[in-house]
Structure formats: C-alpha cells, structure tokens
Design an enzyme around this catalytic site. Structure first.
Site, PDB file in Angstrom:
ATOM      1  N   HIS A   1     -25.161   0.295  16.301  1.00  0.00           N
ATOM      2  CA  HIS A   1     -25.100  -0.231  14.933  1.00  0.00           C
ATOM      3  C   HIS A   1     -25.864  -1.557  14.883  1.00  0.00           C
ATOM      4  O   HIS A   1     -25.845  -2.319  15.848  1.00  0.00           O
ATOM      5  CB  HIS A   1     -23.640  -0.428  14.514  1.00  0.00           C
ATOM      6  CG  HIS A   1     -23.498  -0.745  13.055  1.00  0.00           C
ATOM      7  ND1 HIS A   1     -23.739  -2.003  12.553  1.00  0.00           N
ATOM      8  CD2 HIS A   1     -23.173   0.040  12.002  1.00  0.00           C
ATOM      9  CE1 HIS A   1     -23.562  -1.967  11.234  1.00  0.00           C
ATOM     10  NE2 HIS A   1     -23.217  -0.751  10.877  1.00  0.00           N
TER      11      HIS A   1
ATOM     12  N   ASN B   1     -17.096   3.771   8.376  1.00  0.00           N
ATOM     13  CA  ASN B   1     -17.210   2.764   9.430  1.00  0.00           C
ATOM     14  C   ASN B   1     -16.369   1.573   8.964  1.00  0.00           C
ATOM     15  O   ASN B   1     -16.802   0.792   8.125  1.00  0.00           O
ATOM     16  CB  ASN B   1     -18.682   2.366   9.609  1.00  0.00           C
ATOM     17  CG  ASN B   1     -18.839   1.235  10.622  1.00  0.00           C
ATOM     18  OD1 ASN B   1     -17.892   0.887  11.326  1.00  0.00           O
ATOM     19  ND2 ASN B   1     -20.035   0.663  10.690  1.00  0.00           N
TER      20      ASN B   1
ATOM     21  N   GLU C   1     -29.899   3.483   8.939  1.00  0.00           N
ATOM     22  CA  GLU C   1     -29.262   2.398   8.206  1.00  0.00           C
ATOM     23  C   GLU C   1     -30.227   1.210   8.114  1.00  0.00           C
ATOM     24  O   GLU C   1     -30.269   0.377   9.032  1.00  0.00           O
ATOM     25  CB  GLU C   1     -27.987   1.944   8.922  1.00  0.00           C
ATOM     26  CG  GLU C   1     -26.925   3.011   9.026  1.00  0.00           C
ATOM     27  CD  GLU C   1     -25.534   2.404   9.130  1.00  0.00           C
ATOM     28  OE1 GLU C   1     -24.693   2.757   8.299  1.00  0.00           O
ATOM     29  OE2 GLU C   1     -25.303   1.560  10.004  1.00  0.00           O
TER      30      GLU C   1
ATOM     31  N   GLY D   1     -24.167  -3.688   3.530  1.00  0.00           N
ATOM     32  CA  GLY D   1     -23.251  -4.695   2.978  1.00  0.00           C
ATOM     33  C   GLY D   1     -23.861  -5.575   1.906  1.00  0.00           C
ATOM     34  O   GLY D   1     -23.297  -6.602   1.536  1.00  0.00           O
TER      35      GLY D   1
ATOM     36  N   SER E   1     -24.782   0.437   1.888  1.00  0.00           N
ATOM     37  CA  SER E   1     -24.349   0.301   0.488  1.00  0.00           C
ATOM     38  C   SER E   1     -24.207   1.642  -0.246  1.00  0.00           C
ATOM     39  O   SER E   1     -24.532   1.749  -1.432  1.00  0.00           O
ATOM     40  CB  SER E   1     -25.289  -0.635  -0.277  1.00  0.00           C
ATOM     41  OG  SER E   1     -25.248  -1.941   0.290  1.00  0.00           O
TER      42      SER E   1
ATOM     43  N   LYS F   1     -15.469  -0.972  10.593  1.00  0.00           N
ATOM     44  CA  LYS F   1     -15.810  -2.254  11.230  1.00  0.00           C
ATOM     45  C   LYS F   1     -14.522  -2.966  11.663  1.00  0.00           C
ATOM     46  O   LYS F   1     -13.582  -2.308  12.070  1.00  0.00           O
ATOM     47  CB  LYS F   1     -16.683  -3.091  10.280  1.00  0.00           C
ATOM     48  CG  LYS F   1     -17.865  -2.279   9.739  1.00  0.00           C
ATOM     49  CD  LYS F   1     -18.902  -3.088   9.025  1.00  0.00           C
ATOM     50  CE  LYS F   1     -20.008  -2.158   8.541  1.00  0.00           C
ATOM     51  NZ  LYS F   1     -21.121  -2.846   7.907  1.00  0.00           N
TER      52      LYS F   1
ATOM     53  N   GLU G   1     -25.222  -4.273  13.599  1.00  0.00           N
ATOM     54  CA  GLU G   1     -24.381  -5.457  13.884  1.00  0.00           C
ATOM     55  C   GLU G   1     -24.200  -5.645  15.388  1.00  0.00           C
ATOM     56  O   GLU G   1     -24.116  -6.769  15.875  1.00  0.00           O
ATOM     57  CB  GLU G   1     -23.031  -5.317  13.148  1.00  0.00           C
ATOM     58  CG  GLU G   1     -23.208  -5.517  11.640  1.00  0.00           C
ATOM     59  CD  GLU G   1     -22.183  -4.818  10.767  1.00  0.00           C
ATOM     60  OE1 GLU G   1     -21.120  -4.411  11.279  1.00  0.00           O
ATOM     61  OE2 GLU G   1     -22.456  -4.667   9.561  1.00  0.00           O
TER      62      GLU G   1
HETATM   63  P1  PGA Z   1     -21.989  -0.672   4.003  1.00  0.00           P
HETATM   64  O1  PGA Z   1     -22.030  -0.555   5.603  1.00  0.00           O
HETATM   65  O2  PGA Z   1     -21.676   0.701   3.464  1.00  0.00           O
HETATM   66  O3  PGA Z   1     -20.878  -1.669   3.728  1.00  0.00           O
HETATM   67  O4  PGA Z   1     -23.309  -1.152   3.564  1.00  0.00           O
HETATM   68  C1  PGA Z   1     -22.621   0.556   6.229  1.00  0.00           C
HETATM   69  C2  PGA Z   1     -22.598   0.402   7.721  1.00  0.00           C
HETATM   70  O5  PGA Z   1     -22.758  -0.724   8.226  1.00  0.00           O
HETATM   71  O6  PGA Z   1     -22.418   1.380   8.457  1.00  0.00           O
END
Ligand code: PGA
Length: 261
Positions: free
Chosen positions: A100, A10, A171, A177, A217, A12, A102
């Site tokens: 997601h 992903n 998630e 993150g 992560s 982003k 976000e």
């Molecule tokens: P990350 O993000 O691996 O940077 O924690 C995962 C995601 O948001 O899909």
C-alpha cells in the site's frame, strides 16, 4: 473472460473491537445478509491485526473474507512489531494487502521488499492484494505508466508459478483519502495498461483472468461509473468502508453491475 468483482474494505488504523461490533451489526442487517448470500461479488475486509481473531465471534458473516493490511516476509524471528504469513493464516486470514502506498511512503517499503512479501504470501496460500500507483508529481511528469509498470513487473516477473493467484489494486496516490478519485476513464486506461504488462510477464491467459481493482476515494457516488468499465474488477475502499451503510451500498452497486447481462 468474466472476472468476479472484488469489493474490499481497507480499514487502515481504525476501529476498536467495540466499533467493529457496531459495524458488523449494522452491516449484517437483513438486507445486507441477503445481498451477501446471493453474491456474485466477493467481499473482503482488511482490518487491523488485533481485530482479526475476534471478527467471526463478533458476527462477521462467513461470506466476508478476512484480510490483513501487511505481513513480514520471514516466517518467524527477531522482527519486533511484525507478523508472519503463518501467524495471519492461524487466525483465519485469507488475503493480505501488500505494498500500500502508505507502507511504501511512511514505512520505506521498496519494490523489492514488496515483491518478496507477495511471493511468500502466495507460497503460503494467502491471496495478496498488490497495491501500485503513481504520485501526483509522477502523473504530472507523465510517468504514470513507467511507475506502475515497474511496480507490477518486479512482482510478476519474479512469480515462480503463474498459477499463483494475486489481485492488483491500482491506487493513484493522489486519489487516496483526498476525495479526488480518478475518473472512470482515467482509471480504466491504467487498468488496461497494467493488464498488458501482466500479459507481457506471464502470458495473455494470466492477464485475462487477473483481477485489477481500483482504489482512491471510491464512494457510493462514483462506484457505478467505475464498476461499469471493462478492466475495473472491483474496488479497495478506505474512508467509505468505515461506514457499514456506504460499504454495503457500494457492494450492492457492484452486484447490480454484474447482474446486467
Ligand atoms: P480511500 O483509501 O478510499 O480513503 O481513498 C483507499 C485506500 O487507501 O486503499
């Protein structure tokens, strides 16, 4: 039931076309190419929409599925800034990340809006990756199962046809993150719970074949532990997917796990 592992990037809001080109060159070095060709693991990159129509010309191997990060539920119309399933399909998109955290947190996407998008995506032949997960406060309040069940049920109960396939990404919001991944036991426990919810909505055959990836992560260090768990069918990877070497390494870890009899 063997479920094919899915390792998805992903990206982003990261990478220009030039940076994508550099990524693809490094990712597709001889070793990476072989790894993909022999693959018993599915690989996908969900990239910013402007990169999607360029990706194959820039050398993205055909074995890597093309993914988008969002989609509108309408097919066309006055929705400034949005993209439809038809548009994504027309540039070769195969999968789309939906709901997601976000998008839910920063863009106000509700459970119902996400459910509608998932239904439209499967109806059009796109494979949705439905993201679910609790916040830190929800986990601390003991609400993980309640939240995740609500997010999964609203989508699966509404699915018109159980042959319509989708993937779920668990998630936990607190793990995204932050460098604080869920432990493999913590993640597996929620995955097993989600499979139970899926079974209650669509039956045990559906639940057994449902792929549930973990996200939050994931790194080259914790991938092995996660992928060895029975109910973890891959990963949705943000930060570590931006670097071609670490993304490739995580794919290789998944391959090792599936090749162990
Ligand atoms: P990350 O993000 O691996 O940077 O924690 C995962 C995601 O948001 O899909």
């Amino acid at each position: 039931m063997t479920r094919k592992k899915l390792i998805a990037a992903n990206w982003k809001m990261n990478k220009t076309p030039k940076e994508m080109g550099e990524f693809i060159r490094a990712f597709s070095e001889v070793k990476g190419q072989k790894v993909l060709e022999a693959s018993r693991v599915e690989v996908l990159i969900a990239m910013p929409s402007v990169l999607i129509p360029l990706a194959r010309d820039y050398g993205l191997p055909p074995e890597v599925r093309l993914g988008a990060q969002n989609m509108h539920s309408a097919s066309h119309g006055a929705f400034t800034g949005e993209l439809s399933a038809e548009m994504l399909l027309s540039v070769g998109v195969q999968s789309v990340v939906l709901g997601h955290s976000e998008r839910r947190q920063s863009f106000g996407e509700t459970d119902h809006a996400v459910a509608l998008k998932v239904q439209v995506a499967v109806d059009r032949g796109l494979e949705p990756i439905l993201c679910v997960g609790e916040t830190r406060q929800e986990r601390e309040a003991g609400l993980t199962e309640k939240v995740v069940a609500r997010q999964v049920r609203v989508v699966l109960e509404g699915l018109r046809d159980p042959s319509q396939r989708l993937v779920i990404a668990y998630e936990p919001v607190w793990a995204i993150g932050t460098g604080l991944a869920a432990s493999s036991d913590e993640a597996n426990e929620v995955h097993r719970f989600i499979r139970g919810v899926a079974g209650a909505c669509q039956g045990s055959v559906y639940a057994d074949s449902l792929r549930i990836m973990y996200g939050g992560s994931v790194t080259t260090q914790n991938a092995l532990d996660l992928f060895q768990k029975e109910d973890i069918d891959g990963a949705l990877i943000g930060g570590a997917s931006l670097d071609p070497r670490s993304f490739r390494e995580i794919i290789e870890v998944a391959q090792k796990v599936v090749s162990i009899p």
